[in-house]
Design a protein around this motif. Structure first.
Motif, short mmCIF file in Angstrom:
data_model
loop_
_atom_site.label_atom_id
_atom_site.label_comp_id
_atom_site.label_asym_id
_atom_site.label_seq_id
_atom_site.Cartn_x
_atom_site.Cartn_y
_atom_site.Cartn_z
N THR A 40 36.41 42.62 37.04
CA THR A 40 35.38 43.17 36.15
C THR A 40 35.93 44.41 35.44
OG1 THR A 40 33.14 44.10 36.05
CG2 THR A 40 34.43 44.59 38.02
N ASN A 41 35.44 44.62 34.24
CA ASN A 41 35.74 45.87 33.53
C ASN A 41 34.77 46.98 33.91
OD1 ASN A 41 37.96 44.82 32.15
ND2 ASN A 41 36.71 44.08 30.45
N GLY A 42 33.80 46.64 34.75
CA GLY A 42 32.83 47.64 35.19
C GLY A 42 31.75 47.88 34.15
N PRO A 43 30.77 48.69 34.50
CA PRO A 43 29.66 48.96 33.57
C PRO A 43 30.06 49.97 32.49
CG PRO A 43 29.37 50.18 35.61
CD PRO A 43 30.57 49.33 35.81
N ASP A 44 29.37 49.90 31.36
CA ASP A 44 29.49 50.93 30.34
C ASP A 44 28.69 52.16 30.74
OD1 ASP A 44 31.10 49.29 28.76
OD2 ASP A 44 29.37 48.41 27.72
N GLU A 45 28.82 53.23 29.99
CA GLU A 45 28.13 54.48 30.34
C GLU A 45 26.62 54.31 30.38
OE1 GLU A 45 29.31 57.60 27.77
OE2 GLU A 45 31.41 57.60 28.42
N ASP A 46 26.08 53.46 29.52
CA ASP A 46 24.63 53.30 29.46
C ASP A 46 24.09 52.28 30.47
OD1 ASP A 46 24.62 55.13 27.38
OD2 ASP A 46 24.72 53.58 25.81
N ASP A 47 24.97 51.59 31.15
CA ASP A 47 24.53 50.57 32.11
C ASP A 47 24.08 51.21 33.42
OD1 ASP A 47 25.03 48.35 30.45
OD2 ASP A 47 27.16 48.36 31.01
N THR A 48 23.12 50.56 34.06
CA THR A 48 22.65 51.05 35.37
C THR A 48 23.25 50.26 36.52
OG1 THR A 48 20.72 49.59 35.25
CG2 THR A 48 20.47 51.85 34.40
N TRP A 49 23.82 49.10 36.24
CA TRP A 49 24.39 48.28 37.30
C TRP A 49 25.74 48.85 37.76
CZ3 TRP A 49 29.04 45.81 36.07
CH2 TRP A 49 29.33 45.65 34.72
N THR A 50 26.11 48.50 38.96
CA THR A 50 27.36 48.96 39.53
C THR A 50 28.20 47.75 39.92
OG1 THR A 50 26.42 49.04 41.77
CG2 THR A 50 26.31 51.07 40.44
N ALA A 51 29.48 47.98 40.10
CA ALA A 51 30.39 46.89 40.48
C ALA A 51 31.48 47.43 41.38
CB ALA A 51 30.99 46.24 39.25
N TYR A 52 31.79 46.66 42.41
CA TYR A 52 32.87 47.01 43.33
C TYR A 52 33.76 45.79 43.51
CZ TYR A 52 35.32 47.73 47.73
OH TYR A 52 36.29 47.82 48.69
N GLU A 53 35.05 45.95 43.24
CA GLU A 53 36.00 44.84 43.40
C GLU A 53 36.55 44.83 44.82
OE1 GLU A 53 39.07 44.38 40.53
OE2 GLU A 53 37.78 44.81 38.82
N GLY A 54 36.25 43.75 45.53
CA GLY A 54 36.79 43.56 46.88
C GLY A 54 37.85 42.49 46.89
N GLU A 55 38.35 42.18 48.08
CA GLU A 55 39.39 41.16 48.21
C GLU A 55 38.87 39.77 47.86
OE1 GLU A 55 41.20 41.26 52.00
OE2 GLU A 55 42.03 43.28 51.77
N ASP A 56 37.59 39.52 48.12
CA ASP A 56 37.03 38.18 47.94
C ASP A 56 36.24 38.03 46.64
OD1 ASP A 56 38.07 37.40 50.40
OD2 ASP A 56 36.31 38.13 51.46
N GLY A 57 36.18 39.05 45.82
CA GLY A 57 35.42 38.96 44.58
C GLY A 57 34.80 40.31 44.23
N VAL A 58 33.84 40.26 43.32
CA VAL A 58 33.19 41.47 42.83
C VAL A 58 31.77 41.53 43.39
CG1 VAL A 58 32.54 42.81 40.80
CG2 VAL A 58 34.55 41.30 40.71
N GLU A 59 31.38 42.68 43.86
CA GLU A 59 30.02 42.88 44.37
C GLU A 59 29.26 43.78 43.38
OE1 GLU A 59 27.68 44.73 48.26
OE2 GLU A 59 29.81 44.17 48.40
N TYR A 60 28.13 43.26 42.89
CA TYR A 60 27.34 43.97 41.89
C TYR A 60 26.07 44.52 42.54
CZ TYR A 60 30.31 41.50 38.52
OH TYR A 60 31.37 41.01 37.81
N GLY A 61 25.64 45.67 42.07
CA GLY A 61 24.41 46.27 42.57
C GLY A 61 23.53 46.77 41.44
N HIS A 62 22.24 46.99 41.76
CA HIS A 62 21.27 47.52 40.79
C HIS A 62 21.19 46.66 39.53
CE1 HIS A 62 21.06 51.12 43.31
NE2 HIS A 62 22.38 51.16 43.28
N VAL A 63 21.26 45.36 39.73
CA VAL A 63 21.22 44.43 38.60
C VAL A 63 19.79 44.28 38.12
CG1 VAL A 63 21.68 42.05 37.90
CG2 VAL A 63 23.28 43.23 39.43
N MET A 64 19.62 44.29 36.80
CA MET A 64 18.29 44.22 36.19
C MET A 64 18.23 43.06 35.20
SD MET A 64 16.79 46.92 37.51
CE MET A 64 15.43 47.39 36.44
#
Length: 211
Positions: free
Chosen positions: A54-78
């Motif tokens: 993932t390229n991660g969220p932009d400054e105005d985005d509220t969602w979060t992203a964490y890259e782990g070994e098995d994939g990307v974990e997203y939080g605060h998705v709207m």
């Protein structure tokens, strides 16, 4: 008489020895032999990789992203979020030429019963735009790259996940998963899956159905 018999026995024994010696002598031919030639056969291999980043969220985005070994974990998705999720298949240097396929499935956790088809619709549209052929099966689909790939090639499947604006409270505090797995088969002696070659598709499907 006994002496004659003894002389006859000695004569026959002598003749037998001469014959044996004569036979042995006939085996002494001129000969020759070659050196051993060792033919070495080394098989090739098919070697691919799957990148899920993932390229991660932009400054105005509220969602979060964490890259782990098995994939990307997203939080605060709207509802309405467009999440950066970049899925590519690469053929490693030194690999034999091959055909690739990817299985994509969308599933909720055990706590909710919701319709996630819109998520897969978005991924399907991107796959089609990137020239992948696809076979949809409910909340999963298998996509096939239509041409042969060689070592060093990299192809993109999709780059984002769109969360529908139509999602209401039934999706609140929910978790869903997008599973991605790639497979490859040698292209030698097989037809391209983009031409609906049944043997190639069967080989790829069998690999993806092992898990």
């Amino acid at each position: 008489m006994k002496k004659n018999r003894r002389n006859l026995f000695v004569a026959m024994l002598s003749l037998a020895l001469v014959c044996v010696i004569g036979i042995g002598a006939t085996l002494a031919y001129f000969t020759d032999e070659t050196e051993i030639k060792t033919n070495v056969f080394t098989t090739g291999k098919v070697d691919i990789g799957l990148t899920d980043t993932t390229n991660g969220p932009d400054e105005d985005d509220t969602w979060t992203a964490y890259e782990g070994e098995d994939g990307v974990e997203y939080g605060h998705v709207m509802p309405g979020d467009v999440l950066s999720k970049i899925v590519k298949v690469n053929v490693e240097s030194g690999s034999e030429n091959c055909y690739v396929a990817v299985r994509v499935s969308v599933r909720p956790d055990d706590k909710i019963d919701v319709d996630l088809s819109a998520i897969l619709d978005s991924i399907q549209d991107q796959a089609r735009a990137n020239n992948w052929a696809y076979n949809r099966q409910g909340d999963a689909m298998t996509v096939y790259y239509p041409t042969e790939l060689v070592g060093g090639d990299e192809v993109t499947l999709f780059t984002e996940v769109e969360v529908p604006t139509t999602w209401g409270n039934e999706y609140a505090d929910a978790t869903f998963y997008v599973d991605v797995q790639a497979a490859a088969v040698q292209s030698a002696h097989l037809g391209a899956p983009g031409t609906a070659d049944e043997e190639t598709i069967a080989q790829l499907d069998a690999l993806l159905n092992q898990r």
